[in-house]
Design a protein around this motif. Structure first.
Motif, short mmCIF file in Angstrom:
data_model
loop_
_atom_site.label_atom_id
_atom_site.label_comp_id
_atom_site.label_asym_id
_atom_site.label_seq_id
_atom_site.Cartn_x
_atom_site.Cartn_y
_atom_site.Cartn_z
N HIS A 9 0.83 -1.20 0.00
CA HIS A 9 0.00 0.00 0.00
C HIS A 9 0.87 1.26 0.00
O HIS A 9 0.40 2.34 -0.34
CB HIS A 9 -0.88 0.04 1.25
N MET A 37 -0.35 4.55 -4.72
CA MET A 37 -1.10 4.99 -5.89
C MET A 37 -0.18 5.84 -6.77
O MET A 37 0.89 6.23 -6.36
CB MET A 37 -2.31 5.82 -5.45
N GLU A 38 -0.69 6.14 -7.95
CA GLU A 38 0.10 6.91 -8.91
C GLU A 38 0.55 8.26 -8.32
O GLU A 38 1.66 8.72 -8.57
CB GLU A 38 -0.73 7.15 -10.18
N SER A 41 -0.08 8.46 -2.89
CA SER A 41 -0.85 8.22 -1.68
C SER A 41 -0.95 6.72 -1.38
O SER A 41 -0.62 5.89 -2.22
CB SER A 41 -2.24 8.85 -1.78
N ILE A 42 -1.42 6.40 -0.18
CA ILE A 42 -1.52 5.01 0.27
C ILE A 42 -2.64 4.30 -0.48
O ILE A 42 -3.74 4.83 -0.61
CB ILE A 42 -1.80 4.98 1.80
N GLY A 43 -2.37 3.11 -0.95
CA GLY A 43 -3.39 2.33 -1.66
C GLY A 43 -2.72 1.38 -2.63
O GLY A 43 -1.48 1.31 -2.71
N THR A 44 -3.54 0.63 -3.37
CA THR A 44 -2.96 -0.24 -4.40
C THR A 44 -3.70 0.01 -5.71
O THR A 44 -4.90 0.28 -5.71
CB THR A 44 -3.06 -1.74 -4.04
N ASP A 45 -2.95 -0.06 -6.81
CA ASP A 45 -3.48 0.28 -8.13
C ASP A 45 -3.31 -0.94 -9.05
O ASP A 45 -2.18 -1.30 -9.40
CB ASP A 45 -2.71 1.51 -8.66
N LEU A 68 -0.94 -6.77 2.44
CA LEU A 68 -2.17 -7.42 2.88
C LEU A 68 -3.41 -6.77 2.28
O LEU A 68 -3.30 -5.77 1.57
CB LEU A 68 -2.25 -7.44 4.42
N SER A 70 -6.16 -5.30 0.29
CA SER A 70 -6.42 -4.99 -1.12
C SER A 70 -5.20 -5.21 -1.99
O SER A 70 -5.32 -5.29 -3.21
CB SER A 70 -6.94 -3.56 -1.26
N SER A 74 -6.05 -6.68 -5.44
CA SER A 74 -5.62 -5.93 -6.64
C SER A 74 -4.68 -6.76 -7.49
O SER A 74 -4.74 -6.72 -8.72
CB SER A 74 -4.94 -4.62 -6.24
#
Lengths: 128, 204
Positions: A9, A37-38, A41-45, A68, A70, A74
């Motif tokens: 993430h 993210m692109e 920021s925190i996240g998965t793409d 873990l 997502s 993803s």
């Protein structure tokens, strides 16, 4: 050589894990960090992960290490979206320890199944 | 001038964006406080990325799905992304759909979410709103209800589904770490699914 993708993430986590794995595995260059993210920021793409898998593959397949939640959903979605027939396995392993044993084995030229197995062994590794 | 198809997706996007803080607050109770922010970011991108003159429903939903996969960030990205992409299947090449096709699309979307999330009804997820809505849709079609009535009834059962999520424990995602403490809170994913259906109902 089996390619390795590190999915987290956090961009910093993915890059840090990649740097450590590279340090341990010497010559292995196809370790791709795919974190956040692109826009950072925190996240998965999913789309970035799909591109990372393509980039890591040189024909011998790709082992993916995820943090873990997502990251796993993803990555599975990215695998479904791949139009090229790339052999991809998500190792059921802790991201850092898994990446290190994965990278070492891949650098020896081990096949995908052995690389994945090595990563998954890291799950039961005792620290003492 | 945008097409009716674009306007419908815009209506869904706007309602999700309007509910950004509400969804995030729900997620703060049991999750990681990002559902509203993530969904709003995804749909803002959808409204920019989707051509306003698009008429092919299948192509539009595929585009919505791909954009959500890339821009949402949390688990709802792959889940809603997969749902929209699966829903695109029965609508491929179509510029209008009837209730029967729409029902097939919802069925595919639900199957996609189940495949991706490995969840079933009763686990405090978006499925707790969508599956009852689907069942209602099937029986409305059997009894010959029109689209507006069907969507109204679907929203009623989906809303009951959201209420039901308050009474059960989460076993998926971050909320599952909370165990029994997740009881009493409504599921953010079920709520955003209800909001989507309400947006379609209001649009018709």
């Amino acid at each position: 050589m089996v390619g390795i993708v590190i999915v987290s993430h956090s961009r910093k986590v993915a890059e840090g894990v990649r740097d450590l794995a590279l340090q341990m595995a010497g010559e292995h260059k196809a370790i791709i960090a795919c974190g956040g993210m692109e826009d950072g920021s925190i996240g998965t793409d999913t789309v970035l992960i799909m591109e990372a898998i393509k980039e890591a593959n040189d024909g011998d397949g790709v082992c993916v290490l995820c943090d873990l939640g997502s990251a796993i959903l993803s990555t599975q979605t990215a695998m479904d979206l791949l139009d090229d027939p790339i052999k991809v396995v998500i190792a059921d392993a802790p991201i850092l320890e898994g990446a290190i044993s994965c990278a070492i084995n891949a650098s020896f030229g081990a096949p995908l199944s052995d690389v994945v197995q090595a990563a998954e062994k890291a799950r039961g590794m005792s620290k003492f | 001038m945008s097409t009716r198809l674009y306007q419908c997706i815009e209506a869904i996007g706007n309602k999700i964006i309007e509910n950004k803080d509400f969804l995030t607050d729900l997620d703060r109770e049991i999750g990681d406080a990002d559902h509203g922010v993530n969904m709003a970011r995804g749909f803002s991108e959808v409204l920019t990325a989707l051509p306003q003159d698009e008429t092919d429903i299948g192509a539009a939903l595929k585009k919505v799905g791909m954009t959500l996969l890339s821009k949402v960030g949390g688990a709802s990205g792959p889940l809603y992304g997969t749902a929209y992409m699966k829903a695109a299947g029965p609508a491929a090449g179509k510029t209008e759909i009837d209730l029967t096709v729409a029902c097939e699309m919802l069925k595919e979307a639900i199957a996609g979410i189940q495949m991706r999330g490995k969840a079933v009804k009763g686990e405090k997820t978006m499925l707790d709103a969508l599956i009852p809505a689907y069942e209602t849709m099937v029986s409305c079609i059997e009894s010959g209800d029109d689209a507006k009535t069907t969507l109204e009834k679907m929203c009623e059962t989906a809303s009951m589904g959201v209420e039901y999520t308050k009474t059960i424990q989460a076993t998926k995602g971050r909320a599952s770490y909370l165990g029994e403490r997740s009881i009493g809170h409504q599921d953010p994913g079920a709520t955003s699914s209800l909001i989507t259906l309400e947006a379609i109902r209001d649009f018709l």
